[in-house]
Write a protein that holds these residues in place. Structure first.
Motif, mmCIF file in Angstrom:
data_model
loop_
_atom_site.group_PDB
_atom_site.id
_atom_site.type_symbol
_atom_site.label_atom_id
_atom_site.label_comp_id
_atom_site.label_asym_id
_atom_site.label_seq_id
_atom_site.Cartn_x
_atom_site.Cartn_y
_atom_site.Cartn_z
ATOM 1 N N VAL A 114 2.837 -0.509 4.458
ATOM 2 C CA VAL A 114 2.951 0.653 5.326
ATOM 3 C C VAL A 114 2.841 1.891 4.456
ATOM 4 N N ILE A 115 2.056 2.849 4.880
ATOM 5 C CA ILE A 115 1.936 4.129 4.168
ATOM 6 C C ILE A 115 2.471 5.197 5.109
ATOM 7 N N GLY A 116 3.473 5.925 4.663
ATOM 8 C CA GLY A 116 4.078 6.966 5.481
ATOM 9 C C GLY A 116 5.364 6.483 6.115
ATOM 10 N N GLY A 117 5.944 7.338 6.902
ATOM 11 C CA GLY A 117 7.188 6.991 7.569
ATOM 12 C C GLY A 117 7.654 8.122 8.451
ATOM 13 N N THR A 118 8.726 7.863 9.174
ATOM 14 C CA THR A 118 9.318 8.869 10.052
ATOM 15 C C THR A 118 10.815 8.935 9.800
ATOM 16 N N THR A 119 11.403 10.031 10.229
ATOM 17 C CA THR A 119 12.828 10.241 10.036
ATOM 18 C C THR A 119 13.639 9.483 11.084
ATOM 19 N N ASP A 120 14.901 9.237 10.747
ATOM 20 C CA ASP A 120 15.874 8.673 11.681
ATOM 21 C C ASP A 120 16.646 9.835 12.299
ATOM 22 N N GLY A 121 17.559 9.526 13.206
ATOM 23 C CA GLY A 121 18.438 10.558 13.729
ATOM 24 C C GLY A 121 18.447 10.616 15.235
ATOM 25 N N ASP A 122 19.078 11.670 15.737
ATOM 26 C CA ASP A 122 19.174 11.843 17.184
ATOM 27 C C ASP A 122 17.871 12.413 17.722
ATOM 28 N N VAL A 123 17.865 12.756 18.986
ATOM 29 C CA VAL A 123 16.645 13.207 19.649
ATOM 30 C C VAL A 123 16.034 14.450 18.997
ATOM 31 N N THR A 124 16.830 15.273 18.330
ATOM 32 C CA THR A 124 16.297 16.482 17.690
ATOM 33 C C THR A 124 15.766 16.205 16.282
ATOM 34 N N GLN A 125 16.065 15.031 15.718
ATOM 35 C CA GLN A 125 15.691 14.743 14.333
ATOM 36 C C GLN A 125 14.778 13.536 14.170
ATOM 37 N N ALA A 126 14.834 12.597 15.074
ATOM 38 C CA ALA A 126 14.158 11.314 14.863
ATOM 39 C C ALA A 126 12.648 11.403 15.050
ATOM 40 N N LEU A 127 11.985 10.506 14.387
ATOM 41 C CA LEU A 127 10.535 10.335 14.470
ATOM 42 C C LEU A 127 9.741 11.580 14.118
ATOM 43 N N ARG A 128 10.189 12.277 13.083
ATOM 44 C CA ARG A 128 9.405 13.374 12.506
ATOM 45 C C ARG A 128 8.621 12.771 11.338
ATOM 46 N N ALA A 129 7.376 13.172 11.189
ATOM 47 C CA ALA A 129 6.552 12.644 10.099
ATOM 48 C C ALA A 129 7.157 13.029 8.750
ATOM 49 N N GLN A 130 7.231 12.069 7.838
ATOM 50 C CA GLN A 130 7.689 12.342 6.485
ATOM 51 C C GLN A 130 6.478 12.567 5.588
ATOM 52 N N LYS A 131 6.670 13.376 4.571
ATOM 53 C CA LYS A 131 5.585 13.686 3.641
ATOM 54 C C LYS A 131 5.397 12.533 2.660
ATOM 55 N N ILE A 132 4.146 12.394 2.194
ATOM 56 C CA ILE A 132 3.827 11.377 1.195
ATOM 57 C C ILE A 132 3.107 12.016 0.022
ATOM 58 N N ASP A 133 3.210 11.371 -1.120
ATOM 59 C CA ASP A 133 2.415 11.742 -2.281
ATOM 60 C C ASP A 133 1.018 11.173 -2.017
ATOM 61 N N PRO A 134 -0.017 12.004 -1.957
ATOM 62 C CA PRO A 134 -1.343 11.499 -1.589
ATOM 63 C C PRO A 134 -1.964 10.579 -2.641
ATOM 64 N N GLN A 135 -1.422 10.581 -3.862
ATOM 65 C CA GLN A 135 -1.943 9.690 -4.896
ATOM 66 C C GLN A 135 -1.168 8.371 -4.950
ATOM 67 N N ALA A 136 0.156 8.463 -4.948
ATOM 68 C CA ALA A 136 0.986 7.253 -5.018
ATOM 69 C C ALA A 136 1.125 6.584 -3.655
ATOM 70 N N LEU A 137 0.843 7.329 -2.583
ATOM 71 C CA LEU A 137 0.960 6.837 -1.203
ATOM 72 C C LEU A 137 2.378 6.383 -0.883
ATOM 73 N N LYS A 138 3.353 7.081 -1.469
ATOM 74 C CA LYS A 138 4.773 6.803 -1.225
ATOM 75 C C LYS A 138 5.433 8.057 -0.681
ATOM 76 N N LEU A 139 6.548 7.877 0.034
ATOM 77 C CA LEU A 139 7.266 9.025 0.580
ATOM 78 C C LEU A 139 7.636 9.989 -0.537
ATOM 79 N N ASP A 140 7.415 11.283 -0.301
ATOM 80 C CA ASP A 140 7.688 12.307 -1.298
ATOM 81 C C ASP A 140 7.829 13.639 -0.566
ATOM 82 N N GLY A 141 9.019 14.222 -0.603
ATOM 83 C CA GLY A 141 9.289 15.477 0.081
ATOM 84 C C GLY A 141 8.396 16.621 -0.353
ATOM 85 N N ALA A 142 7.785 16.527 -1.539
ATOM 86 C CA ALA A 142 6.885 17.574 -2.026
ATOM 87 C C ALA A 142 5.426 17.263 -1.695
#
Length: 181
Positions: A114-142
């Motif tokens: 799987v490449i990418g992911g979404t956030t957990d949380g309540d209705v105001t926080q859940a399923l927001r796209a998380q950022k990835i490192d475009p080279q490592a293809l891993k989750l990365d806030g930057a």
């Protein structure tokens, strides 16, 4: 090609035959039934069963014919993480599933991950796209938020059609490429 699932075997045969005769290089299929609001779980379960059966049939036929097939399955929208009233609503975060036949195994695509992911949380926080490192293809806030444009541009590169003059009319957004291919 929008169609009922009963006509897919005939459409699949037509598509494979057209490819083998040099008349086509791609086909688009639409599978309806995912716009489920009030009966979400039952509707999604039925839709996913039909989708996976179709994808399995396409791959089985590609293997039987020894053809290089790349399947890109996606949706135009996702579903909200929580119920509102009697069901779930549309959501801007969706997914892409990429499958390939063994004859297409030479395409430089990551597999079984799987490449990418979404956030957990309540209705105001859940399923927001998380950022990835475009080279490592891993989750990365930057990193970047992966978009369909990133995926399609990577697929164009991997399938070696990115330099086609015909594609100049269809530019894709995104300032950084994904490390695919």
């Amino acid at each position: 090609i929008p169609a009922s699932t009963g006509t897919y075997p005939q459409l699949m045969d037509l598509a494979f035959s057209a490819y083998q005769q040099g008349l086509a290089v791609s086909v688009g299929l639409a599978l309806n039934g995912f716009d489920t609001h009030s009966d979400n779980e039952a509707g999604q379960t039925q839709g996913l069963k039909a989708l996976f059966a179709l994808l399995g049939a396409i791959l089985d036929e590609a293997e039987r014919r020894g053809l290089p097939v790349l399947i890109v399955a996606t949706s135009d929208f996702g579903r909200t993480p929580h119920y509102t009233n009697s069901g779930t609503d549309h959501w801007p975060v969706s997914s892409v599933l990429i499958l390939r036949s063994s004859a297409a195994s030479g395409l430089a695509l990551p597999s079984d991950r799987v490449i990418g992911g979404t956030t957990d949380g309540d209705v105001t926080q859940a399923l927001r796209a998380q950022k990835i490192d475009p080279q490592a293809l891993k989750l990365d806030g930057a990193g970047i938020v992966m978009t369909p444009g990133h995926v399609v541009r990577a697929l164009r590169r991997v399938t070696r059609v990115d330099g086609s003059p015909a594609l100049a009319r269809f530019p894709l957004s995104g300032d950084r490429d994904l490390a695919l291919g």
